[in-house]
Enzyme design. Structure first.
Site, PDB file in Angstrom:
ATOM      1  N   ASN A 120      56.928 -15.460 -78.431  1.00 49.79           N
ATOM      2  CA  ASN A 120      55.794 -16.213 -77.890  1.00 49.79           C
ATOM      3  C   ASN A 120      55.317 -15.679 -76.542  1.00 49.79           C
ATOM      4  O   ASN A 120      54.123 -15.736 -76.239  1.00 49.79           O
ATOM      5  CB  ASN A 120      56.174 -17.692 -77.754  1.00 49.79           C
ATOM      6  CG  ASN A 120      56.151 -18.417 -79.080  1.00 49.79           C
ATOM      7  OD1 ASN A 120      55.394 -18.042 -79.982  1.00 49.79           O
ATOM      8  ND2 ASN A 120      56.973 -19.442 -79.224  1.00 49.79           N
ATOM      9  N   THR A 125      63.744 -25.473 -85.416  1.00 50.72           N
ATOM     10  CA  THR A 125      64.231 -26.334 -86.486  1.00 50.72           C
ATOM     11  C   THR A 125      64.484 -25.559 -87.773  1.00 50.72           C
ATOM     12  O   THR A 125      65.411 -25.856 -88.528  1.00 50.72           O
ATOM     13  CB  THR A 125      63.200 -27.454 -86.756  1.00 50.72           C
ATOM     14  OG1 THR A 125      62.942 -28.138 -85.527  1.00 50.72           O
ATOM     15  CG2 THR A 125      63.702 -28.434 -87.777  1.00 50.72           C
ATOM     16  N   GLU A 164      58.498   0.195-101.129  1.00 50.83           N
ATOM     17  CA  GLU A 164      57.981   1.330-100.365  1.00 50.83           C
ATOM     18  C   GLU A 164      58.106   1.088 -98.871  1.00 50.83           C
ATOM     19  O   GLU A 164      58.369   2.003 -98.097  1.00 50.83           O
ATOM     20  CB  GLU A 164      56.537   1.604-100.761  1.00 50.83           C
ATOM     21  CG  GLU A 164      56.375   2.183-102.147  1.00 50.83           C
ATOM     22  CD  GLU A 164      54.951   2.634-102.413  1.00 50.83           C
ATOM     23  OE1 GLU A 164      54.409   3.406-101.601  1.00 50.83           O
ATOM     24  OE2 GLU A 164      54.378   2.197-103.422  1.00 50.83           O
ATOM     25  N   THR A 199      61.663 -23.510 -74.507  1.00 48.29           N
ATOM     26  CA  THR A 199      61.599 -24.967 -74.347  1.00 48.29           C
ATOM     27  C   THR A 199      62.759 -25.672 -75.043  1.00 48.29           C
ATOM     28  O   THR A 199      62.855 -26.884 -74.979  1.00 48.29           O
ATOM     29  CB  THR A 199      60.274 -25.505 -74.907  1.00 48.29           C
ATOM     30  OG1 THR A 199      60.170 -25.117 -76.283  1.00 48.29           O
ATOM     31  CG2 THR A 199      59.083 -24.933 -74.142  1.00 48.29           C
ATOM     32  N   SER A 207      61.158 -19.772 -87.390  1.00 48.41           N
ATOM     33  CA  SER A 207      61.544 -19.440 -86.025  1.00 48.41           C
ATOM     34  C   SER A 207      63.059 -19.276 -85.967  1.00 48.41           C
ATOM     35  O   SER A 207      63.797 -20.049 -86.582  1.00 48.41           O
ATOM     36  CB  SER A 207      61.095 -20.544 -85.062  1.00 48.41           C
ATOM     37  OG  SER A 207      61.677 -20.373 -83.791  1.00 48.41           O
TER      38      SER A 207
END
Length: 344
Positions: free
Chosen positions: A204, A143, A252, A177, A139
Protein backbone atom coordinates in the site's frame (compact mmCIF):
# COMPACT_ATOMS: atom_id res chain seq x y z
CA UNK A 1 -10.84 -22.68 -23.91
CA UNK A 2 -8.98 -22.92 -20.63
CA UNK A 3 -11.08 -21.33 -17.91
CA UNK A 4 -9.77 -19.43 -14.89
CA UNK A 5 -11.59 -19.10 -11.55
CA UNK A 6 -11.00 -16.01 -9.39
CA UNK A 7 -11.24 -16.25 -5.61
CA UNK A 8 -11.45 -12.98 -3.66
CA UNK A 9 -10.80 -13.45 0.06
CA UNK A 10 -11.13 -10.85 2.82
CA UNK A 11 -11.81 -7.14 2.60
CA UNK A 12 -8.75 -6.34 0.47
CA UNK A 13 -9.35 -9.23 -1.94
CA UNK A 14 -13.04 -8.39 -2.42
CA UNK A 15 -12.41 -4.68 -3.01
CA UNK A 16 -9.61 -5.37 -5.52
CA UNK A 17 -11.83 -7.95 -7.18
CA UNK A 18 -14.72 -5.54 -7.60
CA UNK A 19 -12.41 -3.02 -9.29
CA UNK A 20 -11.13 -5.80 -11.59
CA UNK A 21 -14.56 -7.02 -12.68
CA UNK A 22 -15.68 -3.46 -13.26
CA UNK A 23 -12.70 -2.95 -15.59
CA UNK A 24 -13.13 -6.33 -17.30
CA UNK A 25 -16.75 -5.45 -18.11
CA UNK A 26 -15.73 -2.11 -19.58
CA UNK A 27 -13.04 -3.75 -21.72
CA UNK A 28 -15.37 -6.45 -23.07
CA UNK A 29 -18.43 -4.26 -23.49
CA UNK A 30 -20.45 -6.07 -20.83
CA UNK A 31 -23.16 -4.06 -19.09
CA UNK A 32 -23.71 -4.15 -15.29
CA UNK A 33 -26.55 -6.64 -15.74
CA UNK A 34 -24.28 -9.09 -17.61
CA UNK A 35 -25.57 -8.48 -21.14
CA UNK A 36 -23.44 -7.32 -24.06
CA UNK A 37 -23.80 -3.81 -25.41
CA UNK A 38 -26.16 -3.72 -28.37
CA UNK A 39 -23.46 -2.44 -30.75
CA UNK A 40 -20.85 -4.93 -29.50
CA UNK A 41 -21.33 -7.86 -31.87
CA UNK A 42 -17.65 -8.88 -31.91
CA UNK A 43 -17.66 -10.51 -28.49
CA UNK A 44 -20.57 -12.79 -29.41
CA UNK A 45 -18.14 -14.96 -31.38
CA UNK A 46 -15.10 -14.41 -29.16
CA UNK A 47 -14.62 -17.63 -27.19
CA UNK A 48 -11.68 -16.18 -25.25
CA UNK A 49 -14.21 -14.10 -23.32
CA UNK A 50 -15.37 -17.33 -21.68
CA UNK A 51 -12.02 -17.71 -19.89
CA UNK A 52 -13.31 -15.51 -17.06
CA UNK A 53 -17.05 -15.38 -17.81
CA UNK A 54 -19.83 -17.94 -18.16
CA UNK A 55 -22.38 -17.48 -20.94
CA UNK A 56 -25.78 -18.31 -19.46
CA UNK A 57 -28.65 -17.46 -21.84
CA UNK A 58 -26.65 -14.58 -23.37
CA UNK A 59 -25.88 -13.21 -19.91
CA UNK A 60 -22.23 -13.20 -18.81
CA UNK A 61 -21.53 -14.19 -15.21
CA UNK A 62 -17.99 -14.01 -13.77
CA UNK A 63 -16.29 -17.26 -12.76
CA UNK A 64 -15.50 -16.08 -9.24
CA UNK A 65 -16.21 -16.24 -5.53
CA UNK A 66 -16.36 -13.39 -3.04
CA UNK A 67 -15.48 -14.65 0.46
CA UNK A 68 -15.43 -12.55 3.63
CA UNK A 69 -16.25 -13.22 7.27
CA UNK A 70 -18.14 -9.98 7.79
CA UNK A 71 -20.77 -8.49 5.52
CA UNK A 72 -19.87 -4.79 5.22
CA UNK A 73 -17.84 -4.91 2.00
CA UNK A 74 -19.97 -7.53 0.26
CA UNK A 75 -23.22 -5.78 1.18
CA UNK A 76 -21.95 -2.92 -0.97
CA UNK A 77 -21.54 -5.39 -3.85
CA UNK A 78 -25.02 -6.83 -3.28
CA UNK A 79 -26.57 -3.34 -3.42
CA UNK A 80 -24.19 -1.74 -5.93
CA UNK A 81 -24.57 -1.03 -9.63
CA UNK A 82 -23.05 -4.43 -10.58
CA UNK A 83 -25.29 -6.50 -8.29
CA UNK A 84 -27.01 -8.24 -11.24
CA UNK A 85 -23.65 -9.29 -12.72
CA UNK A 86 -22.72 -11.70 -9.90
CA UNK A 87 -24.40 -14.97 -9.01
CA UNK A 88 -25.91 -14.59 -5.49
CA UNK A 89 -24.55 -17.97 -4.34
CA UNK A 90 -21.00 -16.85 -5.18
CA UNK A 91 -21.02 -14.04 -2.63
CA UNK A 92 -20.22 -15.83 0.64
CA UNK A 93 -20.15 -14.11 4.03
CA UNK A 94 -19.81 -15.29 7.62
CA UNK A 95 -21.54 -14.02 10.73
CA UNK A 96 -18.60 -12.48 12.58
CA UNK A 97 -15.31 -10.81 11.71
CA UNK A 98 -11.99 -12.61 12.10
CA UNK A 99 -10.49 -9.35 13.46
CA UNK A 100 -7.31 -9.78 11.36
CA UNK A 101 -6.44 -12.84 13.41
CA UNK A 102 -4.78 -15.64 11.45
CA UNK A 103 -5.84 -18.33 13.92
CA UNK A 104 -9.53 -17.36 13.76
CA UNK A 105 -9.47 -17.46 9.97
CA UNK A 106 -7.63 -20.80 9.84
CA UNK A 107 -8.95 -22.78 12.81
CA UNK A 108 -12.31 -21.48 14.05
CA UNK A 109 -14.34 -19.32 11.65
CA UNK A 110 -12.62 -20.74 8.59
CA UNK A 111 -13.51 -24.33 9.49
CA UNK A 112 -17.20 -23.38 9.57
CA UNK A 113 -17.07 -21.79 6.12
CA UNK A 114 -14.64 -23.97 4.18
CA UNK A 115 -17.08 -26.74 3.19
CA UNK A 116 -19.56 -24.25 1.73
CA UNK A 117 -16.77 -22.51 -0.22
CA UNK A 118 -15.41 -25.78 -1.61
CA UNK A 119 -18.91 -26.80 -2.70
CA UNK A 120 -19.32 -23.54 -4.64
CA UNK A 121 -15.88 -24.01 -6.24
CA UNK A 122 -16.91 -27.55 -7.25
CA UNK A 123 -20.06 -26.19 -8.92
CA UNK A 124 -18.08 -23.60 -10.87
CA UNK A 125 -15.50 -26.17 -12.00
CA UNK A 126 -18.31 -28.45 -13.22
CA UNK A 127 -19.24 -25.71 -15.71
CA UNK A 128 -15.68 -25.52 -17.04
CA UNK A 129 -14.56 -27.46 -20.12
CA UNK A 130 -10.85 -27.33 -19.30
CA UNK A 131 -9.99 -25.58 -16.03
CA UNK A 132 -6.60 -23.89 -16.22
CA UNK A 133 -6.25 -22.76 -12.61
CA UNK A 134 -7.10 -20.26 -9.89
CA UNK A 135 -6.38 -16.59 -9.24
CA UNK A 136 -6.52 -15.74 -5.53
CA UNK A 137 -6.74 -12.12 -4.37
CA UNK A 138 -6.07 -11.34 -0.71
CA UNK A 139 -3.90 -9.55 1.82
CA UNK A 140 -0.95 -11.21 3.56
CA UNK A 141 -1.47 -9.30 6.79
CA UNK A 142 -5.23 -8.93 7.02
CA UNK A 143 -8.37 -10.97 7.55
CA UNK A 144 -7.90 -13.03 4.41
CA UNK A 145 -4.56 -14.48 5.48
CA UNK A 146 -5.82 -17.31 7.72
CA UNK A 147 -8.70 -18.46 5.54
CA UNK A 148 -6.61 -18.22 2.36
CA UNK A 149 -4.07 -20.60 3.92
CA UNK A 150 -6.82 -23.08 4.75
CA UNK A 151 -8.37 -22.72 1.30
CA UNK A 152 -5.06 -23.24 -0.52
CA UNK A 153 -4.38 -26.43 1.41
CA UNK A 154 -7.72 -27.84 0.25
CA UNK A 155 -7.22 -26.65 -3.32
CA UNK A 156 -3.85 -28.41 -3.36
CA UNK A 157 -5.59 -31.65 -2.35
CA UNK A 158 -8.63 -31.40 -4.64
CA UNK A 159 -7.04 -29.66 -7.66
CA UNK A 160 -3.37 -30.58 -7.33
CA UNK A 161 -2.64 -30.40 -11.08
CA UNK A 162 -4.15 -26.95 -11.56
CA UNK A 163 -2.08 -23.77 -11.50
CA UNK A 164 -2.55 -21.36 -8.59
CA UNK A 165 -1.60 -17.68 -8.91
CA UNK A 166 -1.92 -15.07 -6.17
CA UNK A 167 -2.19 -11.27 -6.19
CA UNK A 168 -1.45 -10.15 -2.64
CA UNK A 169 -1.06 -6.98 -0.60
CA UNK A 170 2.25 -7.26 1.24
CA UNK A 171 2.88 -5.31 4.48
CA UNK A 172 4.39 -1.88 3.94
CA UNK A 173 7.68 -0.87 5.60
CA UNK A 174 6.18 2.21 7.31
CA UNK A 175 2.44 2.12 6.68
CA UNK A 176 0.54 -0.35 8.85
CA UNK A 177 -2.77 -0.26 10.73
CA UNK A 178 -2.89 -3.86 12.03
CA UNK A 179 -0.76 -4.93 14.99
CA UNK A 180 -0.94 -8.63 14.01
CA UNK A 181 0.21 -7.95 10.43
CA UNK A 182 3.78 -9.32 10.79
CA UNK A 183 2.57 -12.59 12.36
CA UNK A 184 -0.17 -13.11 9.75
CA UNK A 185 2.35 -12.47 6.98
CA UNK A 186 4.92 -14.98 8.21
CA UNK A 187 2.31 -17.72 8.56
CA UNK A 188 0.61 -16.97 5.23
CA UNK A 189 3.92 -16.66 3.34
CA UNK A 190 4.83 -20.20 4.40
CA UNK A 191 1.62 -21.54 2.84
CA UNK A 192 2.14 -19.51 -0.36
CA UNK A 193 5.68 -20.84 -0.55
CA UNK A 194 4.41 -24.41 -0.49
CA UNK A 195 1.16 -24.33 -2.47
CA UNK A 196 1.17 -21.30 -4.81
CA UNK A 197 2.86 -21.42 -8.20
CA UNK A 198 3.39 -17.65 -8.51
CA UNK A 199 2.65 -14.75 -6.12
CA UNK A 200 2.55 -11.17 -7.41
CA UNK A 201 3.19 -8.82 -4.50
CA UNK A 202 2.40 -5.11 -4.06
CA UNK A 203 2.23 -2.90 -0.98
CA UNK A 204 0.00 0.00 0.00
CA UNK A 205 2.83 2.43 0.72
CA UNK A 206 4.18 2.25 -2.81
CA UNK A 207 0.66 2.51 -4.24
CA UNK A 208 -0.10 5.58 -2.10
CA UNK A 209 3.11 7.22 -3.35
CA UNK A 210 2.17 6.52 -6.96
CA UNK A 211 -1.28 8.04 -6.47
CA UNK A 212 0.10 11.08 -4.65
CA UNK A 213 3.27 11.93 -6.58
CA UNK A 214 2.83 10.35 -10.02
CA UNK A 215 -0.92 10.73 -10.54
CA UNK A 216 -1.22 13.97 -8.51
CA UNK A 217 -4.27 12.74 -6.60
CA UNK A 218 -4.52 15.05 -3.59
CA UNK A 219 -7.06 13.07 -1.57
CA UNK A 220 -6.48 9.49 -2.61
CA UNK A 221 -8.43 6.56 -1.20
CA UNK A 222 -8.57 2.80 -1.63
CA UNK A 223 -10.78 3.14 -4.72
CA UNK A 224 -7.86 4.78 -6.55
CA UNK A 225 -5.44 2.10 -5.33
CA UNK A 226 -7.75 -0.75 -6.31
CA UNK A 227 -8.33 0.67 -9.79
CA UNK A 228 -4.59 1.06 -10.25
CA UNK A 229 -4.13 -2.59 -9.29
CA UNK A 230 -6.99 -3.55 -11.61
CA UNK A 231 -5.02 -2.07 -14.53
CA UNK A 232 -2.05 -4.29 -13.68
CA UNK A 233 -4.19 -7.42 -13.32
CA UNK A 234 -6.00 -6.57 -16.55
CA UNK A 235 -2.72 -6.42 -18.46
CA UNK A 236 -1.43 -9.67 -16.96
CA UNK A 237 -4.63 -11.51 -17.89
CA UNK A 238 -5.26 -9.74 -21.23
CA UNK A 239 -3.67 -12.53 -23.28
CA UNK A 240 -6.13 -14.99 -21.78
CA UNK A 241 -9.18 -12.77 -22.27
CA UNK A 242 -8.69 -11.58 -25.86
CA UNK A 243 -8.15 -13.66 -28.98
CA UNK A 244 -5.90 -11.08 -30.65
CA UNK A 245 -2.17 -11.67 -30.36
CA UNK A 246 -0.48 -14.61 -28.65
CA UNK A 247 -2.54 -16.51 -26.10
CA UNK A 248 -0.32 -17.07 -23.07
CA UNK A 249 -1.44 -19.47 -20.37
CA UNK A 250 -0.22 -19.73 -16.79
CA UNK A 251 2.36 -22.39 -17.58
CA UNK A 252 4.18 -20.05 -19.96
CA UNK A 253 4.34 -17.45 -17.20
CA UNK A 254 5.88 -19.99 -14.86
CA UNK A 255 8.38 -21.17 -17.47
CA UNK A 256 9.69 -17.67 -18.18
CA UNK A 257 9.26 -15.91 -14.85
CA UNK A 258 9.95 -18.45 -12.10
CA UNK A 259 13.61 -19.59 -12.08
CA UNK A 260 13.14 -22.05 -9.18
CA UNK A 261 9.85 -23.49 -7.88
CA UNK A 262 10.12 -21.92 -4.41
CA UNK A 263 11.35 -18.54 -5.67
CA UNK A 264 8.05 -17.39 -7.14
CA UNK A 265 7.43 -13.92 -5.68
CA UNK A 266 7.84 -11.46 -8.59
CA UNK A 267 7.62 -7.70 -8.07
CA UNK A 268 5.13 -5.67 -10.07
CA UNK A 269 5.94 -2.56 -12.09
CA UNK A 270 3.70 -0.58 -14.43
CA UNK A 271 4.11 2.12 -17.08
CA UNK A 272 3.04 4.68 -18.08
CA UNK A 273 1.86 6.25 -14.83
CA UNK A 274 0.88 9.84 -15.63
CA UNK A 275 -1.60 12.36 -14.31
CA UNK A 276 -4.43 13.63 -16.50
CA UNK A 277 -2.67 16.98 -16.94
CA UNK A 278 0.49 15.36 -18.34
CA UNK A 279 -1.08 12.54 -20.35
CA UNK A 280 -1.65 14.57 -23.51
CA UNK A 281 1.82 16.12 -23.44
CA UNK A 282 3.88 12.93 -23.14
CA UNK A 283 5.07 10.75 -25.99
CA UNK A 284 5.03 7.10 -25.00
CA UNK A 285 7.54 5.13 -27.03
CA UNK A 286 8.50 1.51 -26.50
CA UNK A 287 11.92 2.58 -25.24
CA UNK A 288 10.65 5.17 -22.76
CA UNK A 289 7.99 2.82 -21.37
CA UNK A 290 10.50 0.01 -20.89
CA UNK A 291 12.97 2.27 -19.11
CA UNK A 292 10.23 3.55 -16.80
CA UNK A 293 9.41 0.00 -15.74
CA UNK A 294 12.80 -0.36 -14.05
CA UNK A 295 12.53 2.92 -12.13
CA UNK A 296 11.65 2.68 -8.44
CA UNK A 297 8.82 5.24 -8.80
CA UNK A 298 6.95 2.82 -11.07
CA UNK A 299 7.37 -0.23 -8.86
CA UNK A 300 4.40 -1.17 -6.72
CA UNK A 301 6.44 -2.36 -3.77
CA UNK A 302 8.94 -0.40 -1.70
CA UNK A 303 12.31 -1.74 -2.78
CA UNK A 304 15.42 -0.16 -4.26
CA UNK A 305 16.06 -1.97 -7.58
CA UNK A 306 19.65 -0.72 -7.87
CA UNK A 307 20.68 -2.56 -4.67
CA UNK A 308 20.08 -6.03 -6.11
CA UNK A 309 20.01 -8.09 -9.27
CA UNK A 310 17.19 -9.51 -11.32
CA UNK A 311 16.74 -13.27 -11.63
CA UNK A 312 14.15 -13.07 -14.41
CA UNK A 313 12.00 -10.39 -16.04
CA UNK A 314 8.74 -10.68 -17.99
CA UNK A 315 7.61 -7.52 -19.82
CA UNK A 316 4.06 -7.50 -21.18
CA UNK A 317 3.40 -4.91 -23.88
CA UNK A 318 -0.23 -4.13 -24.56
CA UNK A 319 -1.26 -2.28 -27.69
CA UNK A 320 0.58 -1.57 -30.93
CA UNK A 321 4.09 -2.63 -29.92
CA UNK A 322 6.29 -3.32 -32.95
CA UNK A 323 8.57 -6.36 -32.37
CA UNK A 324 11.55 -4.59 -33.95
CA UNK A 325 11.28 -1.71 -31.48
CA UNK A 326 10.95 -4.15 -28.59
CA UNK A 327 14.12 -6.00 -29.63
CA UNK A 328 16.03 -2.73 -30.04
CA UNK A 329 14.94 -1.57 -26.59
CA UNK A 330 15.97 -4.83 -24.92
CA UNK A 331 19.35 -4.80 -26.66
CA UNK A 332 19.92 -1.19 -25.61
CA UNK A 333 19.17 -2.05 -21.99
CA UNK A 334 21.64 -4.93 -22.14
CA UNK A 335 24.39 -2.85 -23.77
CA UNK A 336 24.01 0.10 -21.38
CA UNK A 337 23.93 -2.29 -18.40
CA UNK A 338 21.15 -0.31 -16.74
CA UNK A 339 19.75 -3.50 -15.27
CA UNK A 340 21.88 -6.32 -13.93
CA UNK A 341 21.02 -10.00 -13.76
CA UNK A 342 22.46 -12.69 -11.54
CA UNK A 343 25.35 -14.70 -12.92
CA UNK A 344 24.02 -18.11 -13.80
Amino acid sequence: MKEIICLHVGQAGCQIGHACWELFCLEHGIQPDGSLLTNNCLNEYDQSLLTFFEDIAHKYTPRMLYIDFETTVLDEVRSGSYRQLFHPDRIITGKEDAASNYARGYFTLGQKLIDHVLEQIRRITNHCHSLQGFLIFHSFGGTGSGFTSLLMEHLNINYSKKTCFEFVIFPSPKLSTIITEPYNTVLNTHISLEYADCVFIVDNEALWDICTYSLNIQKGNFVHINRLLAQVISNITANSRFKEGNIIDFNEFLTNLVPFPRIHFPLVSYAPIQSIDKAYHEQNTTQSLTQELFHRNNQMIKVEPSNGKYMSVAIIYRGLAVPINVNRTINKLKNERKISFVDW
